[in-house]
Write a protein that holds these residues in place. Structure first.
Motif, PDB file in Angstrom:
ATOM      1  N   ASP A 137       0.764  -1.119  -0.096  1.00 51.31           N
ATOM      2  CA  ASP A 137      -0.089   0.062  -0.030  1.00 51.31           C
ATOM      3  C   ASP A 137       1.019   1.332  -0.105  1.00 51.31           C
ATOM      4  O   ASP A 137       1.211   1.836  -1.187  1.00 51.31           O
ATOM      5  CB  ASP A 137      -0.891   0.030   1.423  1.00 51.31           C
ATOM      6  CG  ASP A 137      -1.890   1.368   1.305  1.00 51.31           C
ATOM      7  OD1 ASP A 137      -2.082   1.880   0.151  1.00 51.31           O
ATOM      8  OD2 ASP A 137      -2.131   1.617   2.325  1.00 51.31           O
ATOM      9  N   ARG A 138       1.302   1.560   1.165  1.00 49.36           N
ATOM     10  CA  ARG A 138       2.408   2.741   1.051  1.00 49.36           C
ATOM     11  C   ARG A 138       3.765   2.326   1.006  1.00 49.36           C
ATOM     12  O   ARG A 138       4.427   3.376   0.386  1.00 49.36           O
ATOM     13  CB  ARG A 138       2.422   3.333   2.586  1.00 49.36           C
ATOM     14  CG  ARG A 138       0.961   4.214   2.806  1.00 49.36           C
ATOM     15  CD  ARG A 138       0.978   5.365   2.106  1.00 49.36           C
ATOM     16  NE  ARG A 138      -0.344   5.769   1.952  1.00 49.36           N
ATOM     17  CZ  ARG A 138      -0.904   6.689   1.324  1.00 49.36           C
ATOM     18  NH1 ARG A 138      -0.330   7.235   0.497  1.00 49.36           N
ATOM     19  NH2 ARG A 138      -2.411   7.173   1.514  1.00 49.36           N
ATOM     20  N   ILE A 145       4.716   5.239   9.152  1.00 44.76           N
ATOM     21  CA  ILE A 145       3.773   5.235   7.941  1.00 44.76           C
ATOM     22  C   ILE A 145       2.825   5.735   8.272  1.00 44.76           C
ATOM     23  O   ILE A 145       2.036   5.343   9.571  1.00 44.76           O
ATOM     24  CB  ILE A 145       3.547   3.723   7.600  1.00 44.76           C
ATOM     25  CG1 ILE A 145       4.874   2.924   6.840  1.00 44.76           C
ATOM     26  CG2 ILE A 145       2.636   3.542   6.453  1.00 44.76           C
ATOM     27  CD1 ILE A 145       4.666   1.578   6.706  1.00 44.76           C
ATOM     28  N   GLY A 146       1.890   6.798   7.822  1.00 44.06           N
ATOM     29  CA  GLY A 146       0.859   7.542   8.275  1.00 44.06           C
ATOM     30  C   GLY A 146      -0.427   7.249   7.154  1.00 44.06           C
ATOM     31  O   GLY A 146      -0.051   6.596   6.029  1.00 44.06           O
ATOM     32  N   LYS A 147      -1.434   8.103   7.367  1.00 45.53           N
ATOM     33  CA  LYS A 147      -2.397   7.614   6.444  1.00 45.53           C
ATOM     34  C   LYS A 147      -2.309   8.312   5.080  1.00 45.53           C
ATOM     35  O   LYS A 147      -2.584   7.808   4.129  1.00 45.53           O
ATOM     36  CB  LYS A 147      -3.698   8.575   7.137  1.00 45.53           C
ATOM     37  CG  LYS A 147      -4.228   7.814   8.309  1.00 45.53           C
ATOM     38  CD  LYS A 147      -5.557   8.373   8.700  1.00 45.53           C
ATOM     39  CE  LYS A 147      -6.250   7.461   9.768  1.00 45.53           C
ATOM     40  NZ  LYS A 147      -7.479   8.390  10.247  1.00 45.53           N
ATOM     41  N   GLY A 148      -1.575   9.510   5.160  1.00 46.67           N
ATOM     42  CA  GLY A 148      -1.221  10.233   3.731  1.00 46.67           C
ATOM     43  C   GLY A 148       0.075   9.921   3.161  1.00 46.67           C
ATOM     44  O   GLY A 148       0.325  10.250   2.040  1.00 46.67           O
ATOM     45  N   GLU A 176       4.556  10.079  -0.656  1.00 47.57           N
ATOM     46  CA  GLU A 176       3.276   9.572  -0.683  1.00 47.57           C
ATOM     47  C   GLU A 176       3.196   7.869  -0.780  1.00 47.57           C
ATOM     48  O   GLU A 176       2.565   7.181  -0.274  1.00 47.57           O
ATOM     49  CB  GLU A 176       2.721  10.033  -2.128  1.00 47.57           C
ATOM     50  CG  GLU A 176       1.203   9.583  -2.248  1.00 47.57           C
ATOM     51  CD  GLU A 176       0.410   9.972  -3.597  1.00 47.57           C
ATOM     52  OE1 GLU A 176      -0.311   9.250  -4.219  1.00 47.57           O
ATOM     53  OE2 GLU A 176       0.805  11.255  -3.848  1.00 47.57           O
ATOM     54  N   ARG A 177       4.340   7.437  -1.406  1.00 42.96           N
ATOM     55  CA  ARG A 177       4.622   5.900  -1.639  1.00 42.96           C
ATOM     56  C   ARG A 177       6.092   5.687  -1.577  1.00 42.96           C
ATOM     57  O   ARG A 177       6.951   6.545  -1.806  1.00 42.96           O
ATOM     58  CB  ARG A 177       4.260   5.403  -2.840  1.00 42.96           C
ATOM     59  CG  ARG A 177       2.686   5.396  -3.062  1.00 42.96           C
ATOM     60  CD  ARG A 177       2.106   4.349  -2.291  1.00 42.96           C
ATOM     61  NE  ARG A 177       0.509   4.286  -2.878  1.00 42.96           N
ATOM     62  CZ  ARG A 177      -0.356   4.744  -2.258  1.00 42.96           C
ATOM     63  NH1 ARG A 177       0.063   5.900  -1.331  1.00 42.96           N
ATOM     64  NH2 ARG A 177      -1.569   4.766  -2.626  1.00 42.96           N
TER      65      ARG A 177
END
Length: 467
Positions: A159-160, A243-246, A265-266
């Motif tokens: 994901d991230r 690692i955060g939500k954004g 972002e990634r």
């Protein structure tokens, strides 16, 4: 023989496994290949081939950006990551179907499922339905490949935090991307995403990008990447990742202890690959491993267990598709009784398909000098090559390291247009123990990029004609 009994069974259908199976069938052996995924392995499905398709898309974007210089006016350039990925999948699928055709042509039995060693001359294959079937074989070749590595504090979550497969399949280019590792995988994806508009930051512990390549080649790539707006951080250590939500916040320190953070972002983890040796029955069979976790083999790809062989990534570095394919052929030739079967590991070409491309074979200049060799280095820049000038691709050079005693090619390094194609000339030259004088006297057509090979050979002899 019974239907489940074969001369040779190959576990894994990547570039090592499927080539070994084809070679075995051509030599008259009843052959089966066990594969739980698609034929072609990582290389054709989620590695070499689709990645190169994306790099071609990136190159197209770059070329269109310079179209006006060539007398062509285009409108606004709009990129479509989803279409580029779709095309890469189509290219991959076509080649995978081709392997299926080759299996049928050579009468190779494809057994779908996960293969495990299950005693002398036996492989147990478990299908997707969970049912297991025994398969007998006089010879078993393990070719299970490798997987991406990750860091203890930066686990790949798809994901991230991406692995190479995630980066290859994403239908949208993130606004920002941090790439951990500046080897071939890291540099290739940096090229792709920068072309599609992503702000790329490269984080590399070594003091340069592509640390396994010649230092001068690394410098050309780094300069090009910085010119394209990439943030290249070398000689730094990744300390932690939040690692955060954004997005992800990376904390890194340089050699002087100075700390900085990188927001992205990634994040793409491109720190290398690990052999796929888990859950294939190695411990039960008593197969010895190296201290680095690879399967230990001899020159003819034999393990310590009679009738069991290993090729490709599981058999140790370099983890390259063409190395695996050649090991597959060498392994089967050894089984067939060829006393000369084996691989010359000193003559394996390395290729990175970023732009500018990088390719090499043999020793770097630093390695040659560290070994105390008496060498002469010849370099020919693309700025002096007519074909490179006409194409507008003049970054880089051809560099040759000549052994003064016998005038042989100790090493060759190319950075620039079509480097990955041109390196083959040096690979063949080294294989035939060609001298630099012979490399030059073999007539090269004009105007071509290959002329730079001859000119670099001349430069190593001290009398280049065009510089």
């Amino acid at each position: 023989m019974a239907d489940n009994s074969f001369d040779i069974v190959v576990i894994g259908a990547g570039p090592g496994g499927y080539v070994a199976a084809i070679k075995a069938a051509q030599l008259g052996y009843k052959t089966a290949c066990v594969e739980e995924g698609n034929l072609g392995g990582v290389c054709l499905n989620i590695g070499c081939i689709p990645t190169k398709a994306l790099l071609e898309s990136a190159a197209m974007i770059t070329h269109l950006g310079h179209a006006k210089e060539f007398g062509v006016t285009v409108g606004e350039i709009k990129t479509d990551m989803a279409q580029a990925v779709k095309r890469s999948r189509q290219v991959s699928e076509r080649l995978v179907k081709g392997i299926g055709f080759l299996f049928k042509k050579n009468k190779i039995t494809h057994i779908a499922g996960r293969g495990r060693l299950a005693g002398k001359g036996q492989v147990e294959v478990t299908g997707k339905d969970g049912k297991a079937q025994p398969v007998q074989a006089k010879h078993i070749i393990i070719a299970t490949g490798s997987r991406p590595r990750d860091l203890p504090f930066l686990k790949i979550d798809h994901d991230r935090v991406w692995d190479s497969t995630d980066a290859m399949m994403s239908k949208e280019a993130p606004k920002t991307l941090a790439i951990i590792g500046a080897g071939a995988i890291g540099c290739e994806f940096a090229d792709v995403y920068a072309a599609f508009g992503t702000q790329v930051t490269i984080v590399e512990m070594a003091d340069r990008v592509l640390p396994l390549e010649d230092r001068d080649c690394s410098a050309v790539v780094e300069k090009s990447y910085r010119k394209r707006g990439m943030n290249v951080l070398t000689g730094v250590k990744l300390e932690k990742a939040e690692i955060g939500k954004g997005g992800v916040t990376l904390t890194i320190t340089d050699a002087k202890g100075k700390t900085q953070t990188v927001e992205a972002e990634r994040v793409l983890s491109a720190i290398g690959r690990a052999p796929l040796v888990e859950d294939i029955g190695l411990e039960k069979a008593g197969v010895k491993m190296t201290d680095r976790g690879f399967i230990a083999v001899d020159r003819q790809m034999k393990t310590n267990v009679e009738g069991v062989y290993a090729i490709g990534d599981v058999a140790g570095p370099p983890l390259l598709a063409h190395k695996g394919s050649h090991e597959g052929v060498a392994c089967v030739e050894a089984i067939h009784g060829d006393p000369h079967a084996g691989i010359n590991y000193e003559n394996i070409p390395n290729c990175t398909y970023c732009h500018p491309e990088v390719a090499s074979v043999g020793l770097t200049e630093e390695q040659a000098r560290a070994q105390g060799l008496d060498i002469e280095v010849g370099t020919f820049p693309w700025t002096a090559n007519g074909r490179a000038l006409t194409a507008g691709e003049t970054d880089g050079f051809v560099k040759v390291i000549r052994d003064k005693k016998y005038s042989e090619v100790v090493g060759a390094h190319i950075v620039g247009p079509h480097a990955t194609e041109l390196i083959a000339e040096f690979v063949v030259g080294r294989h035939l123990e060609t001298t630099m004088e012979e490399m030059d006297r073999a007539m090269h057509p004009h105007p071509t990029l290959s002329e730079a090979v001859a000119e670099a050979a001349l430069a190593s002899l001290g009398h280049a004609l065009h510089i």
